[in-house]
Design an enzyme around this catalytic site. Sequence first.
Site, short mmCIF file in Angstrom:
data_model
loop_
_atom_site.label_atom_id
_atom_site.label_comp_id
_atom_site.label_asym_id
_atom_site.label_seq_id
_atom_site.Cartn_x
_atom_site.Cartn_y
_atom_site.Cartn_z
N THR A 137 1.01 -1.17 -0.37
CA THR A 137 -0.05 -0.45 -0.49
C THR A 137 1.29 1.44 -0.32
O THR A 137 2.02 1.02 0.52
CB THR A 137 -0.68 0.03 1.12
OG1 THR A 137 -1.64 1.14 1.79
CG2 THR A 137 0.49 -0.55 3.08
N ASP A 138 0.09 2.41 -0.84
CA ASP A 138 0.78 3.76 -0.71
C ASP A 138 0.94 3.93 1.17
O ASP A 138 1.92 5.19 1.61
CB ASP A 138 0.50 4.67 -1.48
CG ASP A 138 -1.09 5.14 -0.86
OD1 ASP A 138 -1.62 4.13 -0.24
OD2 ASP A 138 -1.98 6.00 -1.80
N GLU A 139 0.26 3.64 1.83
CA GLU A 139 0.23 3.56 3.57
C GLU A 139 1.59 4.25 3.45
O GLU A 139 1.88 4.53 4.96
CB GLU A 139 -0.64 3.04 4.22
CG GLU A 139 -2.08 3.56 3.37
CD GLU A 139 -3.56 3.15 4.89
OE1 GLU A 139 -2.79 2.79 5.93
OE2 GLU A 139 -4.35 3.16 4.40
N TYR A 195 -1.47 -0.57 10.71
CA TYR A 195 -1.45 -1.55 9.80
C TYR A 195 -1.03 -1.32 8.69
O TYR A 195 0.36 -1.63 8.67
CB TYR A 195 -3.40 -1.07 9.16
CG TYR A 195 -2.96 -1.12 7.86
CD1 TYR A 195 -3.18 -2.38 7.20
CD2 TYR A 195 -3.49 -0.76 6.55
CE1 TYR A 195 -3.57 -3.04 5.98
CE2 TYR A 195 -3.36 -0.40 5.26
CZ TYR A 195 -2.67 -2.03 4.86
OH TYR A 195 -3.11 -1.85 3.93
N LYS A 201 2.85 -3.19 7.66
CA LYS A 201 2.81 -3.50 6.06
C LYS A 201 4.02 -2.98 5.37
O LYS A 201 4.37 -3.84 4.62
CB LYS A 201 1.54 -2.93 5.28
CG LYS A 201 0.21 -3.15 5.56
CD LYS A 201 -0.61 -4.39 4.67
CE LYS A 201 -0.10 -4.89 2.99
NZ LYS A 201 -0.27 -5.72 2.29
#
Length: 334
Positions: free
Chosen positions: A119-121, A146, A150
Site C-alpha cells: 500500500t501507499d500508506e 496497519y 505493511k
Amino acid sequence: MRLLVTGGAGFIGSNFVHLTRKNRADTEITVLDAFTYAGNHASLAGLDRVRVIEGDIADAAVVDPLVAEADVVVHFAAESHNDNSLDDPSPFVRTNLIGTFTLLEAVRRHDVRYHHISTDEVYGDLELDDEQRFTENTAYNPSSPYSSTKAGSDLLVRAWVRSFGVRATLSNCSNNYGPRQHVEKFIPRQITTILDGGRPKLYGDGLNVRDWIHVDDHNEAVWTIIDRGEVGQTYLIGADGERSNLAVVRDILRHMGRAPDDFDHVTDRSGHDRRYAIDSTRLRTELGWTPRYPDFGSGLAATIDWYRANEPWWRPQKAAAEQRYAGQQIIASR
Ligand code: NAD
Ligand code: TDX
C-alpha cells in the site's frame, strides 16, 4: 501457470481471481484464505476451476505444500483496516508480518516467483499542498499499526530478495474502490448506510485526500508486473484519482439522489493520514501500464449500482461492521 493467491476471498484478491479467470483461461488458481470477518465465500461464487483452501498464511504446515506446487504466489492476504488496527493491533502483527515471513520462507525453499501486494500508506502522508507525490524512492514513514506492519512486510521481502535471491516484485497501490469491498471501508460504508436510510459519516473535517483507483486497474497492473516486472523492483500503482473525502461523500449523495449536506461529521480517526498521492511514472514508462477506468465519477456510479444489486452479498456484514464502529467510538458525534 499455477497460481497461489493468498487472501483471494477478500476485496482485491477476489477481483483478481475473477479478472484472471476471465482473461487467462490457462491458469490454475488456488486461493488460500483464512476467511476472517473480511473473507467471503460469496465473493468467489460462480467461478469455475478455482480451488479454495481455508487456512492461515502464518501456518507453515499449510503454506509450504501449496507454495511447493505453485509457479507464482500473489500475496494479497492481510489485515487491511486502519480503524481495526487502532482497536487491536495484534492480528495485524501476526498476519502482515509473521504471515509474510512464512510465505517468504516457503518461496525461498521452493524457488517460487512471488509478488507482494502493498500500500501507499507505508510512505506516511503528504500535506495538502505538497507538490511531490509518493515515488519508489520516498522514505518509509508509516503512521498506524496497519501501515507499519505493511511497511515491515515490504522490508522483509526486500531483504529476502537481497540476502537469499528470492524472485520477488512488490507493488504499492493507492486506495481501491469497486465491487466486493467490505462495508467497513469508506465508500461501501456510505453507500450501504444510505441504502439503509441513514446518513454518511465523515471523519474530522473531511478534507483528507485519497488517490482512488478502480480495483480492476490495480489488478491489471499486478498482472503487468508479474509478466514484465524486474525481480527485486518496487512499482507504485495509481491512477491520478485524488479526491477529498468530503467530495466523495457529496458524489455518493448526488448519485443516490440525496441532498449535498445530508451527512454527519464524526470524531476523527486517531493519527489520521492527511493525504496520499501516487506518482506511477515507473510503471507507465517502464512496463507500459495505463489505467482503463480513469473516470472516478462513472466508476463510482457503477460501484453504487453494484451495491444496490447485491444486497445479499453485503447485508450479512453490515450490522456487525457498524457494531464494531460503535465499540470503537468512531461514530460519536463531534
Ligand atoms: P480485505 O480485508 O478485503 O481482504 C483480506 C483477505 O485476507 C480476506 O479474505 C481475509 O480473510 C484474508 N486473510 C486475513 N488474514 C489472513 C491469514 N492470516 N491467512 C490467510 N488469509 C487471511 O483486504 P483488501 O482490501 O482486499 O486488501 C488486499 C491487499 O491489498 C492487502 O495486502 C492490502 O494491504 C493491500 N492494499 C489494499 C488497498 C485498498 O484500498 N483496499 C490499497 C492498497 C493495498
Ligand atoms: O466512515 C468513514 N468515514 C471516513 O471519513 C470511514 C470508514 C473512513 N473515512 C475516511 C478515512 C480515510 O481518510 O475515509 C478515508 C478512507 O478510509 P478507509 O476506507 O478506511 O481507507 P484508508 O484508511 O485510506 O486505507 C485504505 O487504503 C489503503 C485501505 O483500507 C487500506 O487497506 C489500503 O492500504
